[in-house]
Write a protein that holds these residues in place. Structure first.
Motif, short mmCIF file in Angstrom:
data_model
loop_
_atom_site.label_atom_id
_atom_site.label_comp_id
_atom_site.label_asym_id
_atom_site.label_seq_id
_atom_site.Cartn_x
_atom_site.Cartn_y
_atom_site.Cartn_z
N LEU A 148 1.00 -10.93 -9.95
CA LEU A 148 -0.03 -11.00 -8.91
C LEU A 148 -1.31 -11.60 -9.49
CD1 LEU A 148 0.42 -7.47 -7.25
CD2 LEU A 148 1.19 -9.66 -6.33
N PRO A 149 -1.47 -12.91 -9.44
CA PRO A 149 -2.64 -13.55 -10.06
C PRO A 149 -3.97 -13.09 -9.48
CG PRO A 149 -1.06 -15.20 -9.26
CD PRO A 149 -0.53 -13.87 -8.84
N LYS A 150 -3.96 -12.62 -8.21
CA LYS A 150 -5.23 -12.21 -7.58
C LYS A 150 -5.51 -10.72 -7.75
CE LYS A 150 -5.84 -16.08 -5.02
NZ LYS A 150 -6.70 -16.93 -4.48
N LEU A 151 -4.65 -10.01 -8.49
CA LEU A 151 -4.81 -8.56 -8.60
C LEU A 151 -6.17 -8.19 -9.19
CD1 LEU A 151 -3.24 -5.86 -8.23
CD2 LEU A 151 -2.50 -6.05 -10.61
N ARG A 152 -6.88 -7.25 -8.51
CA ARG A 152 -8.21 -6.83 -8.98
C ARG A 152 -8.32 -5.32 -9.14
NH1 ARG A 152 -12.52 -9.50 -8.01
NH2 ARG A 152 -13.22 -8.19 -9.72
N LEU A 153 -7.41 -4.56 -8.53
CA LEU A 153 -7.47 -3.10 -8.62
C LEU A 153 -6.07 -2.51 -8.74
CD1 LEU A 153 -8.95 -0.29 -8.31
CD2 LEU A 153 -8.45 -0.47 -5.87
N ILE A 154 -5.93 -1.58 -9.71
CA ILE A 154 -4.73 -0.73 -9.75
C ILE A 154 -5.22 0.70 -9.52
CG2 ILE A 154 -2.80 0.12 -11.14
CD1 ILE A 154 -3.09 -2.49 -12.83
N ALA A 181 2.03 19.38 -8.73
CA ALA A 181 2.79 19.24 -7.48
C ALA A 181 2.60 20.41 -6.53
CB ALA A 181 4.26 19.02 -7.79
N THR A 182 1.36 20.60 -6.07
CA THR A 182 1.11 21.54 -4.98
C THR A 182 0.53 20.75 -3.80
OG1 THR A 182 -1.20 22.04 -5.53
CG2 THR A 182 0.50 23.33 -6.67
N HIS A 183 0.67 21.28 -2.60
CA HIS A 183 0.16 20.54 -1.43
C HIS A 183 -1.35 20.27 -1.52
CE1 HIS A 183 3.88 20.20 0.76
NE2 HIS A 183 4.13 21.49 0.56
N PRO A 184 -2.19 21.29 -1.85
CA PRO A 184 -3.63 20.98 -1.89
C PRO A 184 -3.98 19.93 -2.94
CG PRO A 184 -3.26 23.35 -2.04
CD PRO A 184 -1.91 22.72 -2.07
N THR A 185 -3.37 20.05 -4.12
CA THR A 185 -3.72 19.10 -5.19
C THR A 185 -3.20 17.70 -4.87
OG1 THR A 185 -4.09 20.66 -6.94
CG2 THR A 185 -3.20 18.55 -7.61
N ARG A 186 -1.95 17.61 -4.40
CA ARG A 186 -1.42 16.28 -4.09
C ARG A 186 -2.20 15.64 -2.93
NH1 ARG A 186 3.72 15.26 -6.73
NH2 ARG A 186 3.11 15.75 -8.86
N THR A 187 -2.69 16.48 -2.00
CA THR A 187 -3.52 15.95 -0.91
C THR A 187 -4.82 15.37 -1.48
OG1 THR A 187 -2.63 17.58 0.61
CG2 THR A 187 -4.72 16.57 1.24
N ALA A 188 -5.45 16.12 -2.39
CA ALA A 188 -6.71 15.65 -2.98
C ALA A 188 -6.49 14.41 -3.84
CB ALA A 188 -7.34 16.78 -3.80
N MET A 189 -5.37 14.36 -4.56
CA MET A 189 -5.07 13.17 -5.37
C MET A 189 -4.87 11.95 -4.48
SD MET A 189 -2.34 14.98 -7.98
CE MET A 189 -1.70 13.46 -8.69
N GLY A 190 -4.13 12.14 -3.39
CA GLY A 190 -3.90 11.03 -2.46
C GLY A 190 -5.19 10.57 -1.81
N GLN A 191 -6.09 11.55 -1.52
CA GLN A 191 -7.37 11.19 -0.91
C GLN A 191 -8.19 10.34 -1.88
OE1 GLN A 191 -8.17 11.72 2.34
NE2 GLN A 191 -9.80 10.27 1.82
N LEU A 192 -8.13 10.67 -3.18
CA LEU A 192 -8.86 9.87 -4.17
C LEU A 192 -8.32 8.44 -4.25
CD1 LEU A 192 -9.72 12.03 -7.32
CD2 LEU A 192 -11.27 10.74 -5.84
N VAL A 193 -6.99 8.30 -4.11
CA VAL A 193 -6.43 6.95 -4.08
C VAL A 193 -7.00 6.19 -2.88
CG1 VAL A 193 -4.31 5.62 -3.69
CG2 VAL A 193 -4.29 7.52 -5.32
N LEU A 194 -6.99 6.85 -1.70
CA LEU A 194 -7.54 6.21 -0.49
C LEU A 194 -9.02 5.88 -0.67
CD1 LEU A 194 -5.69 8.49 2.04
CD2 LEU A 194 -5.77 6.00 2.28
N ASP A 195 -9.78 6.81 -1.27
CA ASP A 195 -11.22 6.59 -1.45
C ASP A 195 -11.50 5.43 -2.41
OD1 ASP A 195 -11.57 8.71 0.25
OD2 ASP A 195 -12.17 10.14 -1.32
N ASN A 196 -10.71 5.35 -3.46
CA ASN A 196 -10.91 4.25 -4.41
C ASN A 196 -10.56 2.90 -3.78
OD1 ASN A 196 -11.90 5.11 -7.16
ND2 ASN A 196 -10.25 6.60 -6.88
N VAL A 197 -9.46 2.88 -3.03
CA VAL A 197 -9.07 1.63 -2.36
C VAL A 197 -10.15 1.24 -1.34
CG1 VAL A 197 -7.42 0.60 -0.75
CG2 VAL A 197 -6.58 1.89 -2.73
N ALA A 198 -10.65 2.22 -0.59
CA ALA A 198 -11.67 1.93 0.43
C ALA A 198 -12.94 1.40 -0.24
CB ALA A 198 -11.98 3.19 1.25
N ALA A 199 -13.32 2.00 -1.36
CA ALA A 199 -14.52 1.54 -2.07
C ALA A 199 -14.33 0.10 -2.53
CB ALA A 199 -14.79 2.45 -3.27
#
Ligand code: NAP
Length: 313
Positions: A66-72, A284-302
């Protein structure tokens, strides 16, 4: 109407957050694609974002598709499976999910430590198998008053130490930097820490710098009454030596959440009564995995909005 940003999904993340990501962006599942090469070729001219998980990571070769890749954006705090040096050389930013998983991972370390010391899983099987009706289970070791050596006194290591204090344990630690804000005993040598300890907990990152630092020598020093707990990465311990020492009884026991070649676990461990095993469940608990997923969404949105990342590596 502006088109949705493309995201290449290298591996699965927590399902409800995956669904949110897939509804907000043009997501492409690399890991389950029937023709991943064609998928990447179709995206190479425009895709700037990849999402992966800690176990899957992303190699240099995959980045270069992916030559245009800017975020992982990584779903997980451990980024040892991402080629960070290559990402840096190409100016690709990396984000992870620190803090939000700390307490649950530390809980798992204590669960494994207690399970190994008090033989919790074996007692459970003893009752289920009806063996209690024929005889008592026997006497176990105790966690009380143990000297717990922590390899890597970072966020998770400190959370483990706090819990161990509540079990009346003495705490020592090994890591690159002595910490001024704790009165735990510091060791600049891991074998010396293992010699002092009768429980050793690995909580450092994986990767080249920590590869096999829990060496055969360290495990021998921990000894026949010693318990080794690993919630870090399989790569930090000399796994063949660990298995051999557990089998011979030269190492007292182990509580293991992570392994060299997951999901494959050495056959010899399965037969051992002194070992507690988990299928890499630390966060691997629901609250933690939810918070981890939210951080992925927040970083992508930023990233998409041109703002600073929330949790850059
Ligand atoms: P962190 O806050 O960055 O802490 C890492 C600690 O490791 C730091 O104290 C660091 O020492 C120490 N360290 C670095 N290099 C070392 C070395 N060569 N030898 C010994 N110690 C070293 O990270 P964290 O959030 O606590 O996470 C730690 C790791 O836990 C992750 O990287 C991941 O691999 C693992 N993890 C596992 C699970 C699971 O499900 N089992 C879940 C989450 C995380 P200094 O403070 O001196 O720099």
């Amino acid at each position: 109407m502006t088109s949705k940003a493309d995201i290449l999904l290298m591996g699965p993340i927590y399902q409800p957050k995956l669904e949110e990501l897939e509804s907000a962006y043009a997501c492409h599942r690399y890991w389950s694609s029937e023709d991943p090469e064609a998928l990447v070729a179709s995206l190479s001219g425009r895709c700037e974002i990849a999402v992966t998980n800690g176990g899957r990571g992303m190699s240099a070769a995959e980045m270069d598709m992916l030559p245009k890749l800017r975020l992982i954006a990584c779903f997980g705090v451990g980024v040892d499976a991402i080629d960070l040096a290559h990402a840096r050389s190409r100016g690709i930013a990396v984000s992870n999910t620190p803090e939000v998983l700390t307490e649950d991972v530390a809980d798992m370390a204590l669960a494994l430590l207690l399970a190994a010391v008090r033989r919790v899983a074996q007692g459970d099987r003893f009752v289920r198998d009806g063996r209690w009706k024929r005889a008592g289970f026997g006497i176990t070791r105790s966690l009380q008053g143990r000297r717990v050596g922590i390899v890597g006194l970072g966020r998770i290591g400190r959370a483990i130490a706090r819990r161990c204090e509540a079990f009346n344990c003495e705490i020592g630690y090994f890591g690159p930097n002595r910490k001024d804000d704790v009165d735990y005993r510091y060791f600049d040598d891991i074998v010396a820490l293992a010699e002092w300890s009768n429980a050793l907990v690995a909580a450092c990152p994986g990767g080249a710098a920590t590869n096999r630092i829990v060496s055969r020598e360290a495990l021998r020093a921990l000894g026949a009454d010693g318990i080794f707990v690993n919630i870090s990465r399989g790569s930090v311990v000399d796994q063949p030596s660990m298995v051999e020492l557990l089998v011979s009884g030269a190492l007292g026991g182990a509580g293991l959440d992570v392994f060299d070649d997951e999901p494959n676990v050495p056959e010899q461990l399965l037969a051992l009564d002194t070992v507690a095993l988990q299928p890499h469940q630390g966060s691997a608990t629901h609250p933690t995995r939810t918070a981890m997923g939210q951080l992925v969404l927040d970083n992508v949105a930023a990233f998409v909005a041109g703002r600073a990342l929330v949790t850059p590596v």
